[in-house]
Design a protein around this motif. Structure first.
Motif, PDB file in Angstrom:
ATOM      1  N   GLY A 247     -43.311 -24.872 -15.519  1.00 30.69           N
ATOM      2  CA  GLY A 247     -43.105 -23.908 -16.586  1.00 30.69           C
ATOM      3  C   GLY A 247     -41.702 -23.359 -16.481  1.00 30.69           C
ATOM      4  O   GLY A 247     -41.269 -22.956 -15.400  1.00 30.69           O
ATOM      5  N   HIS A 248     -40.990 -23.364 -17.584  1.00 32.60           N
ATOM      6  CA  HIS A 248     -39.596 -22.917 -17.576  1.00 32.60           C
ATOM      7  C   HIS A 248     -39.343 -22.069 -18.823  1.00 32.60           C
ATOM      8  O   HIS A 248     -39.548 -22.538 -19.942  1.00 32.60           O
ATOM      9  CB  HIS A 248     -38.646 -24.111 -17.536  1.00 32.60           C
ATOM     10  CG  HIS A 248     -38.970 -25.086 -16.444  1.00 32.60           C
ATOM     11  ND1 HIS A 248     -38.717 -24.830 -15.119  1.00 32.60           N
ATOM     12  CD2 HIS A 248     -39.579 -26.302 -16.483  1.00 32.60           C
ATOM     13  CE1 HIS A 248     -39.136 -25.851 -14.377  1.00 32.60           C
ATOM     14  NE2 HIS A 248     -39.668 -26.755 -15.188  1.00 32.60           N
ATOM     15  N   ALA A 249     -38.916 -20.848 -18.622  1.00 29.96           N
ATOM     16  CA  ALA A 249     -38.635 -19.948 -19.733  1.00 29.96           C
ATOM     17  C   ALA A 249     -37.369 -19.182 -19.435  1.00 29.96           C
ATOM     18  O   ALA A 249     -37.116 -18.780 -18.292  1.00 29.96           O
ATOM     19  CB  ALA A 249     -39.793 -18.969 -19.946  1.00 29.96           C
ATOM     20  N   THR A 262     -44.150 -14.380 -16.055  1.00 35.00           N
ATOM     21  CA  THR A 262     -43.108 -15.387 -15.929  1.00 35.00           C
ATOM     22  C   THR A 262     -43.686 -16.737 -16.326  1.00 35.00           C
ATOM     23  O   THR A 262     -44.878 -16.869 -16.632  1.00 35.00           O
ATOM     24  CB  THR A 262     -42.579 -15.477 -14.484  1.00 35.00           C
ATOM     25  OG1 THR A 262     -43.560 -16.152 -13.671  1.00 35.00           O
ATOM     26  CG2 THR A 262     -42.306 -14.103 -13.899  1.00 35.00           C
ATOM     27  N   ALA A 263     -42.828 -17.766 -16.285  1.00 34.24           N
ATOM     28  CA  ALA A 263     -43.273 -19.115 -16.624  1.00 34.24           C
ATOM     29  C   ALA A 263     -44.238 -19.678 -15.589  1.00 34.24           C
ATOM     30  O   ALA A 263     -44.759 -20.780 -15.782  1.00 34.24           O
ATOM     31  CB  ALA A 263     -42.063 -20.032 -16.775  1.00 34.24           C
ATOM     32  N   GLU A 377     -37.471 -17.795 -13.682  1.00 36.16           N
ATOM     33  CA  GLU A 377     -37.680 -18.530 -14.929  1.00 36.16           C
ATOM     34  C   GLU A 377     -38.022 -20.000 -14.726  1.00 36.16           C
ATOM     35  O   GLU A 377     -38.453 -20.668 -15.663  1.00 36.16           O
ATOM     36  CB  GLU A 377     -36.460 -18.404 -15.865  1.00 36.16           C
ATOM     37  CG  GLU A 377     -35.168 -19.049 -15.372  1.00 36.16           C
ATOM     38  CD  GLU A 377     -34.231 -18.058 -14.746  1.00 36.16           C
ATOM     39  OE1 GLU A 377     -33.028 -18.067 -15.081  1.00 36.16           O
ATOM     40  OE2 GLU A 377     -34.698 -17.269 -13.912  1.00 36.16           O
TER      41      GLU A 377
END
Length: 391
Positions: A247-249, A262-263, A377
Motif C-alpha cells: 500500500g502506497h499513499a 496510513t497505507a 506512506e
C-alpha cells in the motif's frame, strides 16, 4: 478448501553485526547470502535469482550487481535492486515469489546490507539527513526539521494529542522491546530498563527520547525464497508465505483532523485476503519500528485494535512477554538491531522455525510482518506460518 502457500523461505543468514567498522556493504552482503545458502542447504549453482536492497541513505553504488561474483552466483536468471524505503525487504520476498510463479527463477536470494557507522560517523547520523516534508529545497533544514526523526515525531505528537496518549505509553512499548531483547543473543540492547530510566534518557525530538529510535548497526541479513515444491528438500524447517500486500499513499494526501490511517491498511487488507485470514487470526506481529510510534500505528492500521486503542493496549502489556499478542519478539529495531526490513523478517523466520530460544513463543501459527518507510506512506506486508495450510 485450504489455500496453497505462495512460496517458502528456506534459508536465513547473517553477516557479523557490529557497531564498529565491519567491512564494506558489498562484503557484508556476500557473507549474509553465503550464510543463508548454507542454512538452506543449497549451493551457488542452485540459486538463480538475486535481489539486492542497500539502504536508501547509503551512497550510490555500495551494493552493485557485480556482488553476484562475490557470492559465487554465476548463472542468474534474475538480478535487480529493490528500493521502496522501509518496505523494500518485504517487497523483495514478494518479487521473488512472483518471479518463481512466472518461471523467471526457482531459488532467489534476497539481501539487505548497510554500514552506516564509521570512524567519524555514529549511529545517530542515520537519522540526521535533511527532511523533505515541504518539498522545497532547504526549507525544512532552515526550520530545524532533520531526517525521519522529525517527521515521525510530528506524527506521534498528533496521535498523542488526538487520543490522549502520553510519554508513558511510548515508554511502555520501549520497555516491552527491551524485555524481548533480553532473550535474543543477537540483540545489542539487552540490559534491563525501567520507565524512570526511559524518561531520563536523552530527548532527541519531542516526544522521542533516544530510546524511542532504532539502533543502527553495520551488517547484513539474507533470506532464500523458493517454490513450495522445494520446501521439503530444504536444510531447515521452511517458513511458508501465505499472503502478500502493498500500500502506497502520498504523505501529502489531505486528511481529516482525526484521520491517522496510513497505507498500511491497504497492504494489510491485501495480505489478509490472499492468505484467507483476518486480524483476529494473527497470533504474532513483527513490525518495522524505526521509532516507537510506528508500532502503535501498525497495530491500528493492520486491524489488531481500534483507532486510538494501541497506546492503552501496549501500556497494559499486551505486546510484551506473556501478553496476548507478542510483538517484535527479538526486541525490534529499538533494542535488537536496525537492519531495516530485515529486522522484522528475520525474527519472523526465527519464530516460525521455533529457533527463538528463551524468547520463543508458542503463538507462531499466523505471523504478520510489515515494512514501512518514508513518512509511513510506503507499506508492504506478509503473512507467514510454519504450517503449509492455515485452514
Amino acid at each position: 478448501m485450504a489455500r496453497a502457500p505462495l512460496s517458502a523461505i528456506i534459508g536465513l543468514g547473517f553477516s557479523p553485526l557490529s557497531r564498529e567498522p565491519a567491512g564494506s556493504v558489498r562484503a557484508l552482503a556476500a557473507a549474509a547470502v553465503q550464510a543463508a545458502m548454507a542454512d538452506a542447504g543449497v549451493g551457488p549453482d542452485q540459486v538463480d535469482g538475486l535481489l539486492l536492497n542497500p539502504s536508501a541513505l547509503a551512497d550510490p553504488g555500495v551494493l552493485p550487481p557485480k556482488v553476484q561474483d562475490d557470492m559465487g552466483l554465476r548463472t542468474l536468471g534474475m538480478l535487480t535492486t529493490i528500493e521502496a524505503k522501509g518496505s523494500s525487504v518485504l517487497q523483495m520476498v514478494q518479487v521473488a515469489t512472483a518471479a518463481i510463479h512466472a518461471g523467471l527463477a526457482s531459488v532467489v536470494a534476497c539481501v539487505f546490507a548497510d554500514a552506516p557507522i564509521g570512524p567519524t560517523r555514529g549511529g545517530g547520523a542515520s537519522f540526521s539527513n535533511e527532511g523533505s516534508l515541504t518539498g522545497i529545497a532547504g526549507w525544512d533544514a532552515s526550520y530545524g526539521l532533520f531526517g525521519p526523526v522529525g517527521s515521525y515525531a510530528l506524527a506521534a505528537s498528533r496521535y498523542m494529542a488526538l487520543h490522549g496518549a502520553g510519554p508513558d505509553h511510548l515508554g511502555a512499548y520501549v520497555l516491552a522491546c527491551r524485555q524481548w531483547a533480553a532473550g535474543n543473543p543477537l540483540a545489542f540492547q539487552r540490559a534491563p530498563l525501567t520507565l524512570a530510566q526511559y524518561h531520563a534518557s536523552r530527548m532527541i525530538v519531542e516526544p522521542f527520547h533516544v530510546l524511542d529510535c532504532a539502533y543502527p548497526v553495520n551488517g547484513a541479513a539474507a533470506v532464500i525464497v523458493a517454490g513450495t515444491d522445494r520446501a521439503a528438500d530444504a536444510g531447515r524447517r521452511p517458513v511458508y508465505v501465505h499472503g502478500m500486500g502493498q500500500g502506497h499513499a502520498s504523505a501529502d494526501t489531505p486528511q481529516g483532523p482525526h484521520d491517522l490511517a496510513t497505507a498500511g491498511q491497504l497492504a494489510g487488507r491485501k495480505a489478509y485476503a490472499m492468505a484467507g485470514v483476518g486480524p483476529k487470526d494473527v497470533s504474532m506481529c513483527q513490525f518495522y519500528d524505526a521509532f516507537s510510534y510506528c508500532a502503535l500505528a501498525a497495530l491500528e492500521d493492520y486491524g489488531l485494535c481500534g483507532r486510538g486503542e494501541a497506546a492503552g493496549m501496549v501500556q497494559d502489556g499486551a505486546t510484551a512477554p506473556g501478553g496476548a499478542l507478542p510483538v517484535n519478539t527479538g526486541g525490534g529495531q529499538l533494542a535488537s538491531y536496525y537492519l531495516q526490513g530485515m529486522t522484522p523478517l528475520s525474527e519472523a523466520v526465527i519464530q516460525c522455525r521455533g529457533d527463538g530460544g528463551a524468547r520463543q513463543c508458542a503463538a507462531n501459527d499466523v505471523v504478520l510482518v510489515n515494512g514501512s518507510g518514508g513518512r509511513l506512506e510506503y507499506h508492504a506486508a506478509l503473512i507467514l506460518s510454519p504450517h503449509r495450510s492455515l485452514a
